[in-house]
Scaffold this motif. Structure first.
Motif, mmCIF file in Angstrom:
data_model
loop_
_atom_site.group_PDB
_atom_site.id
_atom_site.type_symbol
_atom_site.label_atom_id
_atom_site.label_comp_id
_atom_site.label_asym_id
_atom_site.label_seq_id
_atom_site.Cartn_x
_atom_site.Cartn_y
_atom_site.Cartn_z
ATOM 1 N N THR A 21 20.486 32.314 -37.426
ATOM 2 C CA THR A 21 19.062 32.047 -37.567
ATOM 3 C C THR A 21 18.619 31.056 -36.498
ATOM 4 O OG1 THR A 21 19.467 30.217 -39.086
ATOM 5 C CG2 THR A 21 19.226 32.429 -40.054
ATOM 6 N N THR A 22 17.317 30.903 -36.376
ATOM 7 C CA THR A 22 16.778 29.951 -35.397
ATOM 8 C C THR A 22 17.260 28.537 -35.687
ATOM 9 O OG1 THR A 22 14.812 31.320 -35.107
ATOM 10 C CG2 THR A 22 14.676 29.041 -34.351
ATOM 11 N N ASP A 23 17.250 28.159 -36.950
ATOM 12 C CA ASP A 23 17.733 26.827 -37.331
ATOM 13 C C ASP A 23 19.222 26.688 -37.015
ATOM 14 O OD1 ASP A 23 15.220 26.228 -38.209
ATOM 15 O OD2 ASP A 23 15.642 26.726 -40.310
ATOM 16 N N ARG A 25 20.923 28.236 -34.628
ATOM 17 C CA ARG A 25 21.096 28.088 -33.186
ATOM 18 C C ARG A 25 20.725 26.684 -32.733
ATOM 19 N NH1 ARG A 25 18.956 33.442 -33.082
ATOM 20 N NH2 ARG A 25 16.868 32.611 -32.646
ATOM 21 N N GLU A 26 19.660 26.132 -33.314
ATOM 22 C CA GLU A 26 19.262 24.774 -32.946
ATOM 23 C C GLU A 26 20.311 23.752 -33.359
ATOM 24 O OE1 GLU A 26 15.474 24.097 -34.634
ATOM 25 O OE2 GLU A 26 14.395 25.386 -33.212
ATOM 26 N N LEU A 27 20.883 23.939 -34.541
ATOM 27 C CA LEU A 27 21.935 23.016 -34.989
ATOM 28 C C LEU A 27 23.173 23.124 -34.104
ATOM 29 C CD1 LEU A 27 21.687 23.412 -38.880
ATOM 30 C CD2 LEU A 27 20.972 21.449 -37.489
ATOM 31 N N PHE A 29 23.274 24.165 -30.959
ATOM 32 C CA PHE A 29 22.952 23.580 -29.656
ATOM 33 C C PHE A 29 22.925 22.059 -29.736
ATOM 34 C CE2 PHE A 29 19.845 21.939 -26.621
ATOM 35 C CZ PHE A 29 20.372 22.427 -25.427
ATOM 36 N N ASP A 30 22.377 21.522 -30.825
ATOM 37 C CA ASP A 30 22.318 20.073 -31.000
ATOM 38 C C ASP A 30 23.718 19.482 -31.092
ATOM 39 O OD1 ASP A 30 20.677 17.604 -31.614
ATOM 40 O OD2 ASP A 30 21.926 17.710 -33.415
#
Length: 303
Positions: A21-23, A25-27, A29-30
């Protein structure tokens, strides 16, 4: 698994259950960014850690075949003996004076030049900009001998001593830092709308008045960042100071080398002196942290 593979083959797409999910992927990447930043930070801070730790070690602990990251016994004597062996306070004072005056001279001259490049069009502007940029591509060792001969000729022809003087080193460092500061400040001035300067001119300001009363206050973060870089360049310079600066104006970067004699090297005291010299720079960075960080990015985007 076979049905999932068959679904991918038939539809040509990865099943929804396999997608992040978008969340997510952001996690991910973070987490990767934090890990990479931690590695870079560790790589950058490791020499500083070793410098501080070695300043608390005795000579036998430093010279051991298996040095440790933390001294087995902390020795604070290095911080007292370093002042007695060499006049480090004089060396540090010389560096602070030379770097501070160089910064002031550089910012004053570079601000005028950067403002002219940012606001006005004149014949040969592009060629002059490339010439200023080209000076940064010349290795310092290539102009060491010409600068030495220039200093000697000035003293012989004019009678003004340049070698081993404050004004000689300030003049020398300014010639290196002004082109660098022009390019940095020019980017910051470009972000300030020209209409503000024109409005100041309508209200009665001169060109210099518009620069010092309107443009420079708005470019304060960029000026702070440029000043910090110029100060560090002048404070840490070694090559020219080793040839053209000694005796009563020996800077700290050269004076610290006296801990290395023909018979031995006083590593603990050298590391202690380096740690003490880092404190003023660290204090300046902490004091001007916000404008410096803001100035590093404010000149990268034009409005």
């Amino acid at each position: 698994m076979l049905s999932a593979l068959r679904t991918e083959d038939e539809g040509g797409r990865i099943p929804e259950s396999w997608r992040l999910t978008t969340d997510g992927r952001e996690l991910l990447f973070d987490a990767f960014a934090r890990f990479a930043l931690g590695l870079v930070l560790l790589f950058a801070l490791f020499p500083i850690w070793m410098m501080v730790m070695n300043s608390f070690k005795s000579r036998s602990q430093v010279m051991t075949k298996n040095p440790s990251l933390v001294p087995s016994e902390f020795h604070v004597s290095n911080y007292f003996e370093m002042w007695q062996r060499f006049p480090l306070f004089d060396y540090l004072f010389n560096s602070l004076v030379i770097a501070s005056v160089t910064t002031v001279v550089t910012i004053l001259i570079a601000s005028l030049a950067a403002y002219a490049f940012s606001r006005y069009e004149f014949p040969g502007k592009a060629k002059l900009e490339l010439s200023i940029l080209g000076t940064q591509m010349i290795p310092g060792v290539l102009i060491l001998l010409p600068m030495y001969l220039l200093f000697i000729n000035i003293q012989m022809q004019v009678g003004l001593p340049m070698k081993d003087t404050y004004h000689g080193l300030i003049f020398l460092y300014s010639t290196f830092t002004i082109p660098f500061a022009i390019w940095m400040l020019r980017g910051y001035f470009d972000t300030i709308p020209k209409a503000l300067g024109e409005a100041a001119r309508i209200d009665g300001c001169t060109r210099l008045g518009a620069l010092f009363r309107v443009v420079m206050p708005l470019a304060a973060p960029g000026i702070a960042a440029t000043s910090m870089f110029v100060f560090l360049l002048a404070f840490n310079e070694v090559l020219f100071a080793s040839v053209l600066g000694s005796d009563s104006v020996t800077p700290f970067a050269i004076g610290i080398q006296e801990f290395q004699t023909q018979t031995q090297t006083y590593w603990g005291q050298m590391m202690a002196a380096s740690t003490v010299a880092t404190i003023p720079l660290l204090f300046l960075f902490v004091l001007f942290q916000k404008p410096i960080v803001s100035g590093l990015t404010s000149g990268s985007v034009k409005h």
